[in-house]
Design a protein around this motif. Sequence first.
Motif, PDB file in Angstrom:
ATOM      1  N   ARG A  40       2.923   3.418  -0.054  1.00 36.20           N
ATOM      2  CA  ARG A  40       3.290   2.787  -1.193  1.00 36.20           C
ATOM      3  C   ARG A  40       4.257   3.478  -2.106  1.00 36.20           C
ATOM      4  NH1 ARG A  40      -1.328   0.578  -5.382  1.00 36.20           N
ATOM      5  NH2 ARG A  40      -1.673   2.565  -6.110  1.00 36.20           N
ATOM      6  N   ALA A  41       5.109   3.111  -2.838  1.00 35.61           N
ATOM      7  CA  ALA A  41       5.861   3.695  -3.542  1.00 35.61           C
ATOM      8  C   ALA A  41       5.617   3.210  -5.191  1.00 35.61           C
ATOM      9  CB  ALA A  41       7.301   3.510  -3.519  1.00 35.61           C
ATOM     10  N   MET A 148       0.455  -5.854  -8.365  1.00 34.97           N
ATOM     11  CA  MET A 148       1.243  -4.666  -7.880  1.00 34.97           C
ATOM     12  C   MET A 148       0.168  -4.150  -6.701  1.00 34.97           C
ATOM     13  SD  MET A 148       2.086  -2.682 -11.411  1.00 34.97           S
ATOM     14  CE  MET A 148       2.355  -1.158 -10.594  1.00 34.97           C
ATOM     15  N   GLN A 149      -1.262  -4.554  -6.864  1.00 35.84           N
ATOM     16  CA  GLN A 149      -1.971  -4.405  -5.716  1.00 35.84           C
ATOM     17  C   GLN A 149      -2.258  -5.324  -4.838  1.00 35.84           C
ATOM     18  OE1 GLN A 149      -5.667  -1.972  -7.937  1.00 35.84           O
ATOM     19  NE2 GLN A 149      -5.086  -3.456  -9.407  1.00 35.84           N
ATOM     20  N   SER A 150      -1.405  -6.482  -4.785  1.00 32.32           N
ATOM     21  CA  SER A 150      -1.744  -7.239  -3.659  1.00 32.32           C
ATOM     22  C   SER A 150      -0.871  -6.760  -2.395  1.00 32.32           C
ATOM     23  CB  SER A 150      -1.242  -8.617  -3.908  1.00 32.32           C
ATOM     24  OG  SER A 150       0.108  -8.645  -4.228  1.00 32.32           O
ATOM     25  N   ALA A 154       3.152  -4.724  -1.383  1.00 36.12           N
ATOM     26  CA  ALA A 154       2.618  -3.371  -1.199  1.00 36.12           C
ATOM     27  C   ALA A 154       4.031  -2.578  -0.649  1.00 36.12           C
ATOM     28  CB  ALA A 154       1.515  -3.395  -0.136  1.00 36.12           C
ATOM     29  N   GLY A 155       4.831  -3.259  -0.077  1.00 35.70           N
ATOM     30  CA  GLY A 155       5.959  -2.501   0.451  1.00 35.70           C
ATOM     31  C   GLY A 155       7.245  -2.225  -0.498  1.00 35.70           C
ATOM     32  N   GLY A 171      -3.514   5.465 -13.322  1.00 36.66           N
ATOM     33  CA  GLY A 171      -3.611   6.285 -12.090  1.00 36.66           C
ATOM     34  C   GLY A 171      -4.129   5.412 -11.053  1.00 36.66           C
ATOM     35  N   LEU A 172      -4.715   4.038 -11.249  1.00 35.26           N
ATOM     36  CA  LEU A 172      -5.031   3.219 -10.195  1.00 35.26           C
ATOM     37  C   LEU A 172      -3.845   2.513  -9.610  1.00 35.26           C
ATOM     38  CD1 LEU A 172      -8.634   1.837 -11.306  1.00 35.26           C
ATOM     39  CD2 LEU A 172      -8.013   3.860  -9.785  1.00 35.26           C
ATOM     40  N   LEU A 173      -2.823   2.283 -10.435  1.00 34.97           N
ATOM     41  CA  LEU A 173      -1.573   1.406 -10.289  1.00 34.97           C
ATOM     42  C   LEU A 173      -0.543   2.372  -9.925  1.00 34.97           C
ATOM     43  CD1 LEU A 173      -1.740  -0.981 -13.489  1.00 34.97           C
ATOM     44  CD2 LEU A 173      -2.634  -1.430 -10.919  1.00 34.97           C
TER      45      LEU A 173
END
Length: 505
Positions: A40-41, A148-150, A154-155, A171-173
Motif C-alpha cells: 500500500r502507498a 484507510m485500513q479497509s 487498500a490500493g 505510524g499505524l496509518l
Amino acid sequence: MTPDMFAPEPGAPKELRPHQAVAIGLLKRSTGKAIHEGRRARFMLKLSTGAGKTVIAAAIVQGARTKGKRVLFIVDAISLIDQTVEAFMSQGVTEIGVIQAQHSMEDWSRPVQVASVQTLQRRGKLPPADIVIVDEAHCQSEWLSEIMQSETWAGVPFIGLSATPWSKGLGLLYDELICPITMQELIDRELLCPFRVYAAAHPDLTGVKTTAGDYQQAQLSEAMAAGNLVADLVETWRRYGENRPTFCFAVDRAHAKKIQRRFEEAGIGCGYIDAFTPTDERKDIRRQLDAGQIRVVCNVGCLTKGVDWAIGCIILARPTKSEMLYVQMVGRGLRVNEGIPDCVILDHADNTLRMGFVTDLDATRNTMCTAKRGERTARERPVPLPKECGSCGYLKPPKTRECPSCGFVGEPQSKVTETNDELVPVSRKQAAATRDQKQAWLSQLNWIARERGYSRGWAANTYKKKFGVYPRNLDASATCEPSHEVRSYVRSSLIAFAKRRDRAA
C-alpha cells in the motif's frame, strides 16, 4: 449559472521552490517503490508553516490530473473548504467540485473533489478517487482511519499533510514520513521569519491535573486567570510587543474575554475570536488588525491552523503539554510579512522553558508514533532546553552564557552561603519561604537596586542566590524599605563576590 460561478479566477501555477520540488520528487519515488513492491502507498509529508503546503498539494493534484486520475482532498473543518478552493484555483487547478450541502460548487462529476471529513462522515462514504490527500492529518478521524485500513481502499494512495505529525497512531496509518525541509532551514532561507522568545510571568501550575496528555482545562483556566498574570500580559506586551499585530492564545472563553478587557482598559484595541465567531465577523476583525484599529486578537484554540494573517507577536497565555499545539500556536507568527523583521513570542505559560524552541522540536521529532491512544509511548530524544536571562527574561539557547538580547552574563550559583565569617551550607531541610516572604524580599531588593543605581536584573539575580530560583508570580516592580536582615544579606553577598574576584585575580 455554472457551479463555480462564485470561485475566483484561475491563476497560473507558481514555480516550485527547490524544497517543494524535492518534496514532490521524494513522494513520487516512494509511491513508485510501493507500487513496484506490491504494498500500500501511505505517506506522511511533513511541511512546516510557510513551506508552501498548498502549492505542493496543487502540484500533486495537477500531476495526478495529467494521468487522468481523480483526486479527493480532505480538510479538517468545513471552514477551510473555501480557502482551499481559492488556493487551488490560484494555482491553476480548475476542475474542482465541493462536497458540502448547498455549496455553489457541489458537483460530484468533477475529477477534483474538496470535502471536510465531517461532511464525508455524515454521508457515510468517500467519493471514487485514485488518490486521497488528507490535510492536517495529525487531527485524526476514527471514521477515516477505519476507511484507510479497509480492504476497499487498500490500493488507493493516501498522502497526509502535517506540520506536526506526532499524534498517537499515525505510524499505524502511514508507512513513511517524508521530511523535505526543516523549520530552521526555512528560517535560514528567509522563507520563515526568525523569532525571539521572552519568558514573562511564570504561572504556578501546582495541582493542575493532566487529562488526555494535557492540562485539565477547568483547573488550568483558574490558575491562569490570576489578576497579576493577566495584568502582566498587558505590561509585558507594552514593553516587548513593539505595538505589533498580535495573536494571544488563551485557555478558554472566559480567560480570553478577561484578557481582552484588560487590554481595552489600557487603551489598546483588542479583538476576540472563538469557535462560534461568524466568518464575516472574523474577516472584519482581520480588517481592523491590518488597518491598525486594533493591535491584539485574543482567541481560544481556533487560530492555530489555516491562518495566514500578518502577525508580528505571539502571546502564549495557554500552557500546554502538547508539542503539536505549541508548535501550531507559535507557527502563526512565523510567516514572512513585509515590515515585520521577526516574531516576538511572549511566553507567559512556560511552554518554551518546558518543551524547548519550536525549531529544536521540529528537528528532533522525525518519527511517527505507532502506539494507539491510551498506550504508553517510548520517551523521545530530549530537546535541549533554553535558559532564561536573569536580566531581561529573554530565552537564550542552551549553553549560552551571554544574553544575545541585553548582554547580561549570569554568575554560577554556589550551593554554599558565604557570610562575613564562615561558609554555611544551604540545608535542604530549611522551611520553604511563603509567597509573602518572597515578595517582601523581592520588594526590598528592588529598593536597594534603585537606591544604588544597579541594573534591572540585579534584584532578580540576588533573589535567586537567596531562594535558588528566579522570582515567579510576584510583583516585579514593588519596592519597600529593606530590613536589617536583607541589607546584611546583600552586604555579605557583595563581600563574597569581592573575595571570589580577588582570588580569581
